[in-house]
Design a protein around this motif. Structure first.
Motif, PDB file in Angstrom:
ATOM      1  N   LYS A  43       0.828  -1.215   0.000  1.00  0.00           N
ATOM      2  CA  LYS A  43       0.000   0.000   0.000  1.00  0.00           C
ATOM      3  C   LYS A  43       0.858   1.258   0.000  1.00  0.00           C
ATOM      4  O   LYS A  43       0.583   2.196  -0.748  1.00  0.00           O
ATOM      5  CB  LYS A  43      -0.914   0.024   1.234  1.00  0.00           C
ATOM      6  N   THR A  44       1.914   1.281   0.843  1.00  0.00           N
ATOM      7  CA  THR A  44       2.738   2.492   0.905  1.00  0.00           C
ATOM      8  C   THR A  44       3.460   2.717  -0.422  1.00  0.00           C
ATOM      9  O   THR A  44       3.638   3.862  -0.835  1.00  0.00           O
ATOM     10  CB  THR A  44       3.786   2.431   2.046  1.00  0.00           C
ATOM     11  N   ASN A  46       2.312   1.776  -3.460  1.00  0.00           N
ATOM     12  CA  ASN A  46       1.316   2.240  -4.419  1.00  0.00           C
ATOM     13  C   ASN A  46       0.944   3.699  -4.196  1.00  0.00           C
ATOM     14  O   ASN A  46       0.637   4.418  -5.128  1.00  0.00           O
ATOM     15  CB  ASN A  46       0.066   1.366  -4.376  1.00  0.00           C
ATOM     16  N   ARG A  47       0.974   4.132  -2.939  1.00  0.00           N
ATOM     17  CA  ARG A  47       0.609   5.516  -2.626  1.00  0.00           C
ATOM     18  C   ARG A  47       1.786   6.466  -2.702  1.00  0.00           C
ATOM     19  O   ARG A  47       1.633   7.658  -2.446  1.00  0.00           O
ATOM     20  CB  ARG A  47       0.004   5.577  -1.224  1.00  0.00           C
ATOM     21  N   LEU A  49       4.448   6.587  -0.705  1.00  0.00           N
ATOM     22  CA  LEU A  49       4.868   7.063   0.614  1.00  0.00           C
ATOM     23  C   LEU A  49       6.176   6.432   1.071  1.00  0.00           C
ATOM     24  O   LEU A  49       6.754   6.835   2.072  1.00  0.00           O
ATOM     25  CB  LEU A  49       3.789   6.703   1.661  1.00  0.00           C
ATOM     26  N   SER A  50       6.632   5.425   0.339  1.00  0.00           N
ATOM     27  CA  SER A  50       7.722   4.590   0.824  1.00  0.00           C
ATOM     28  C   SER A  50       9.096   5.158   0.478  1.00  0.00           C
ATOM     29  O   SER A  50       9.321   5.597  -0.641  1.00  0.00           O
ATOM     30  CB  SER A  50       7.566   3.220   0.188  1.00  0.00           C
ATOM     31  N   LYS A  75       8.551   1.958  -8.933  1.00  0.00           N
ATOM     32  CA  LYS A  75       8.381   3.218  -8.208  1.00  0.00           C
ATOM     33  C   LYS A  75       9.724   3.848  -7.848  1.00  0.00           C
ATOM     34  O   LYS A  75       9.761   4.883  -7.187  1.00  0.00           O
ATOM     35  CB  LYS A  75       7.598   2.988  -6.904  1.00  0.00           C
TER      36      LYS A  75
END
Length: 127
Positions: A43-44, A46-47, A49-50, A75
Motif C-alpha cells: 500500500k505504501t 502504491n501511494r 509514501l515509501s 516506483k
C-alpha cells in the motif's frame, strides 16, 4: 523453526548493513514512520509514501513477497533483504515475525539523513 534464506532473496544485506537496517527500523517505528507486513508495504509503495522496503529472506514461501521488488523497481524505491523475519519483527517492535516493512517519508523528519545514507548503501548493492 527457522526458514532457510532463499537464493531468490537478492540483494541480501551483510551483517553490518543488517544491523544498521534494524537500528533504522527501530527508530522509524518510534517515529511512527514504519508500516509492517507485505500488504502494508504494498500500500505504501502504491501511494508513493515509501522511502525504503525491507524484506525477510527467510519468508515461507518467499513468493508471497516477491511482487514487492518489482513494485519497488517501478516506483524507484530501493529494497533490501535481511536474513531473519524474527529479527525484523523485533526491530519493528513486535513479538511476531515480520516478512516485510516499509520506512515512510516524512517532511522534516529527524530520520531523513539516516534514511538517505541507508538508501545509498542499499542502492550500491543493486548495481
Amino acid at each position: 523453526m527457522t526458514g532457510e534464506i532463499n537464493p531468490k532473496a537478492y540483494p541480501m544485506a551483510d551483517d553490518s548493513l543488517t544491523k544498521t537496517i534494524f537500528e533504522l527500523v527501530t527508530q522509524a517505528s518510534n517515529y511512527k514512520q514504519l508500516r509492517k507486513g507485505a500488504n502494508e508495504a504494498t500500500k505504501t509503495l502504491n501511494r508513493g509514501l515509501s522511502e525504503l522496503i525491507i524484506l525477510a529472506g527467510d519468508a515461507e514461501p518467499l513468493e508471497i513477497l516477491l511482487h514487492l521488488p518489482l513494485l519497488c523497481e517501478d516506483k524507484n524505491v530501493p529494497y533490501v533483504f535481511v536474513g531473519s523475519k524474527q529479527g525484523l519483527g523485533r526491530a519493528c517492535g513486535v513479538s511476531r515475525p515480520v516478512i516485510a516493512c516499509s520506512v515512510l517519508q516524512k517532511d522534516g523528519s529527524q530520520l531523513a539523513p539516516e534514511i538517505n545514507k541507508l538508501r545509498q548503501s542499499v542502492e550500491k548493492l543493486l548495481i
